[in-house]
Design an enzyme around this catalytic site. Structure first.
Site, PDB file in Angstrom:
ATOM      1  N   ALA A  78       3.717 -26.521  11.164  1.00 19.12           N
ATOM      2  CA  ALA A  78       4.429 -27.800  11.048  1.00 19.12           C
ATOM      3  C   ALA A  78       5.150 -27.983   9.714  1.00 19.12           C
ATOM      4  O   ALA A  78       6.007 -28.847   9.593  1.00 19.12           O
ATOM      5  CB  ALA A  78       3.444 -28.949  11.256  1.00 19.12           C
ATOM      6  N   HIS A 123      19.498 -13.163  24.106  1.00 14.58           N
ATOM      7  CA  HIS A 123      20.646 -14.047  24.325  1.00 14.58           C
ATOM      8  C   HIS A 123      21.760 -13.386  25.145  1.00 14.58           C
ATOM      9  O   HIS A 123      22.322 -13.997  26.050  1.00 14.58           O
ATOM     10  CB  HIS A 123      21.235 -14.511  22.996  1.00 14.58           C
ATOM     11  CG  HIS A 123      20.224 -15.036  22.022  1.00 14.58           C
ATOM     12  ND1 HIS A 123      19.159 -15.820  22.414  1.00 14.58           N
ATOM     13  CD2 HIS A 123      20.110 -14.916  20.674  1.00 14.58           C
ATOM     14  CE1 HIS A 123      18.445 -16.140  21.335  1.00 14.58           C
ATOM     15  NE2 HIS A 123      18.999 -15.602  20.285  1.00 14.58           N
ATOM     16  N   ASP A 127      14.507 -19.326  24.714  1.00 15.86           N
ATOM     17  CA  ASP A 127      15.683 -18.572  24.304  1.00 15.86           C
ATOM     18  C   ASP A 127      16.703 -19.673  24.030  1.00 15.86           C
ATOM     19  O   ASP A 127      17.187 -20.319  24.964  1.00 15.86           O
ATOM     20  CB  ASP A 127      16.169 -17.654  25.428  1.00 15.86           C
ATOM     21  CG  ASP A 127      17.360 -16.831  24.980  1.00 15.86           C
ATOM     22  OD1 ASP A 127      18.329 -17.438  24.461  1.00 15.86           O
ATOM     23  OD2 ASP A 127      17.338 -15.605  25.137  1.00 15.86           O
ATOM     24  N   HIS A 128      17.003 -19.923  22.775  1.00 19.05           N
ATOM     25  CA  HIS A 128      17.754 -21.158  22.483  1.00 19.05           C
ATOM     26  C   HIS A 128      19.162 -21.117  23.084  1.00 19.05           C
ATOM     27  O   HIS A 128      19.781 -22.159  23.253  1.00 19.05           O
ATOM     28  CB  HIS A 128      17.747 -21.480  20.990  1.00 19.05           C
ATOM     29  CG  HIS A 128      18.723 -20.697  20.174  1.00 19.05           C
ATOM     30  ND1 HIS A 128      18.493 -19.418  19.770  1.00 19.05           N
ATOM     31  CD2 HIS A 128      19.950 -21.015  19.700  1.00 19.05           C
ATOM     32  CE1 HIS A 128      19.535 -18.984  19.076  1.00 19.05           C
ATOM     33  NE2 HIS A 128      20.440 -19.933  19.021  1.00 19.05           N
ATOM     34  N   LYS A 184      21.891 -24.228  25.265  1.00 15.62           N
ATOM     35  CA  LYS A 184      23.265 -24.600  24.885  1.00 15.62           C
ATOM     36  C   LYS A 184      23.987 -25.217  26.073  1.00 15.62           C
ATOM     37  O   LYS A 184      23.897 -24.717  27.196  1.00 15.62           O
ATOM     38  CB  LYS A 184      24.026 -23.364  24.389  1.00 15.62           C
ATOM     39  CG  LYS A 184      23.546 -22.861  23.028  1.00 15.62           C
ATOM     40  CD  LYS A 184      24.381 -21.690  22.566  1.00 15.62           C
ATOM     41  CE  LYS A 184      23.788 -21.024  21.342  1.00 15.62           C
ATOM     42  NZ  LYS A 184      24.203 -21.609  20.083  1.00 15.62           N
ATOM     43  N   ASP A 236       9.989 -23.679   8.164  1.00 16.40           N
ATOM     44  CA  ASP A 236      11.433 -23.850   8.174  1.00 16.40           C
ATOM     45  C   ASP A 236      11.960 -24.342   9.531  1.00 16.40           C
ATOM     46  O   ASP A 236      12.779 -25.256   9.597  1.00 16.40           O
ATOM     47  CB  ASP A 236      12.033 -22.473   7.846  1.00 16.40           C
ATOM     48  CG  ASP A 236      13.419 -22.599   7.321  1.00 16.40           C
ATOM     49  OD1 ASP A 236      13.623 -23.423   6.415  1.00 16.40           O
ATOM     50  OD2 ASP A 236      14.301 -21.904   7.852  1.00 16.40           O
TER      51      ASP A 236
END
Ligand code: BG6
Length: 489
Positions: free
Chosen positions: A13, A243, A180-181, A185, A16
């Site tokens: 927590a 990605h 998986d960012h 999106k 970064d």
């Protein structure tokens, strides 16, 4: 939709990711009224904070990382949800203390035992942490429980499978949310809508009409301060295994039977099953790797990869990968899918370019005697939108043909950040835009022989100057295509 009350247990927590992304995302959910009354956030990390001191730290992080500033009334609602308990992830006693703390918070707030665990920590601790959660009873609750983790999921298929065994001894597959960012999106999620809500695209979406697909994700940044991670990863593991293949899957998947999580993920995984696997000795024909040398980006001189802090002077780590892929199914047989990704390239941009086949016979030409192909370009980042490139007559001429773009774009500022959307989905139990184990494992099986070819130097390591579009060999990969790699804007 109203969220069920639960405790969000955040490991790491004070780190970064928590500061830059997770707390700002939670704050945005608070601001938009998307957090339920009863939600509590229990942060834990090694640092010996009190809850009060931790709240101050979160407030500072929000001031730095929430672009439009922190509103006092939102903060006044958000702050009381936050708690902190110090703990070490290799100490069983600390897990017991955390358990007691969570039980106390739950008893005060009538939480029904719903628990969401987010492991924002070095991946080497994932497996052990999941086992401790089980051992001390934290994962043993009368409500629901979910585990969120983020890549890297292992280093290759074998280590990913070992990690998965550890996770699945404590959590069921449907309780594991692998981030998986890119799937968070806006425009990656929009690929499905563009394809399956427009009758004009679907009939053309196959090898009869499409000549090739190109997917580029370029970055201007270098390795930054992440050399210790990046040196063991390189662009192949950092971007391609996850990605880039996710974008291939979203572009190539069949329509799902319904808009249900598993129906969608079933179709995505079939793409990986049809992806042509390359043997180590074939890799050189289809995959190009590169490493940046000193150069210039946006008028500023930047060092080469080998001069970056923390990088071995003889490092063979690739900072660029381009590849030509084939999906050997009925829809895509014969259509190359080109992917490329790299650091220190001229612009930061992610785009998917669908190039349609030429007309059977050209009646018209442009001034150079060519006729440009039709393109559909899906722009993921930094502009969100799409355009279609078509040929029309230049006004006032007889038959001079010029390309025009029909464009739609939206301001990325209005779209929620990927983490905001993904955390919200995980709170709701919607795992559509998270990766399932079979996707992860098949992606590793595809990547492993390429990684071996890199490690054994069976594929040359090309260099490219920072600020260039990768090595020349990457352009040679697409040489049978008239446009080479499509320029980005
Ligand atoms: C991360 C990689 O997953 O994605 C980074 O680890 C990379 O190396 C980043 O910079 C790119 O993400 P985005 O959203 O900026 O395109």
């Amino acid at each position: 939709r109203q969220l069920p009350p639960h405790v969000f247990v955040l490991f790491g927590a004070t780190g970064d990711l928590a500061h830059r992304k997770l707390f700002p995302a939670l704050y945005q959910l608070e601001k938009k009224g998307l957090m339920p009354e009863g939600l509590s956030i229990v942060g834990t990390a090694r640092r010996d904070y009190t809850t009060e001191a931790f709240r101050d730290e979160v407030h500072k992080a929000l001031l730095s990382f929430v672009k439009e500033g922190v509103e006092d009334d939102v903060w006044a609602r958000f702050a009381p949800r936050i708690f902190y308990v110090p703990g070490n992830v290799d100490n069983e006693d600390d897990f017991r203390k955390l358990h007691q703390f969570v039980l106390d918070v739950e008893s005060k707030k009538d939480h029904e035992g719903n628990r969401l665990f987010y492991l924002s920590m070095a991946p080497r601790f994932f497996g052990e942490t999941a086992l401790y959660l089980k051992k001390v009873g934290l994962a043993d609750t009368k409500g629901w429980r979910r585990l969120i983790i983020e890549k890297p999921f292992g280093h290759d298929y074998k280590s990913a499978a070992e990690l998965n065994d550890q996770l699945s001894s404590a959590f069921a597959e449907e309780e594991i949310y692998r981030i998986d960012h890119y799937l968070g999106k806006e425009m990656v999620q929009n690929i499905e809508v563009i394809r399956f809500a427009n009758s004009m695209f679907e009939p053309l979406w196959d090898n009869r009409s499409i000549a090739s697909v190109q997917i580029t994700s370029s970055e201007t940044v270098g390795v930054e301060d992440r050399a210790s991670y990046y040196e063991t990863s390189g662009a192949l593991r950092d971007m391609v295994q996850n990605h880039m293949l996710q974008m291939v899957m979203m572009t190539a998947m069949e329509p799902p039977s319904r808009l249900h999580t598993e129906a969608i993920r079933d179709e995505k995984v079939k793409v990986l099953r049809s992806l042509r696997a390359y043997k180590e000795e074939e890799v050189g024909q289809y995959v190009v790797r590169g490493q940046y040398t000193a150069g210039e980006i946006g008028g500023k001189a930047v060092p080469g990869y080998l001069e970056e802090p923390g990088v071995a002077p003889d490092s063979k780590t690739e900072t660029f990968v381009a590849a030509k892929l084939f999906i050997d199914n009925f829809r895509w047989a014969g259509v190359p899918f080109y992917i490329r990704t790299g650091k220190r390239m001229p612009v930061k941009s992610t785009e998917i370019v669908i190039q349609f086949r030429n007309m059977p016979k050209h009646l018209y030409f442009n001034q150079d005697g060519n006729l440009g192909p039709n393109l559909l370009v899906i722009r993921i980042n930094p502009v969100e939108g799409m355009y279609m490139q078509m040929n029309v007559k230049r006004p006032g001429t007889d038959n001079v043909v010029v390309p025009i773009a029909m464009e739609f774009s939206q301001s990325a500022d209005k779209s929620p950040e990927a983490y905001e959307r993904l955390l919200h989905d995980a709170m709701h139990g919607d795992s559509t835009f998270f990766t399932r184990w079979d996707e992860v494992s098949l992606a590793w099986k595809f990547v492993d022989p390429i990684a071996h070819a890199f490690a054994n130097n069976t594929v040359p390591l090309h260099t490219y100057k920072a600020g260039e579009w990768g090595p020349k060999a990457a352009h040679d990969l697409v040489k049978e295509q008239p446009g080479l790699w499509w320029p980005l804007y």
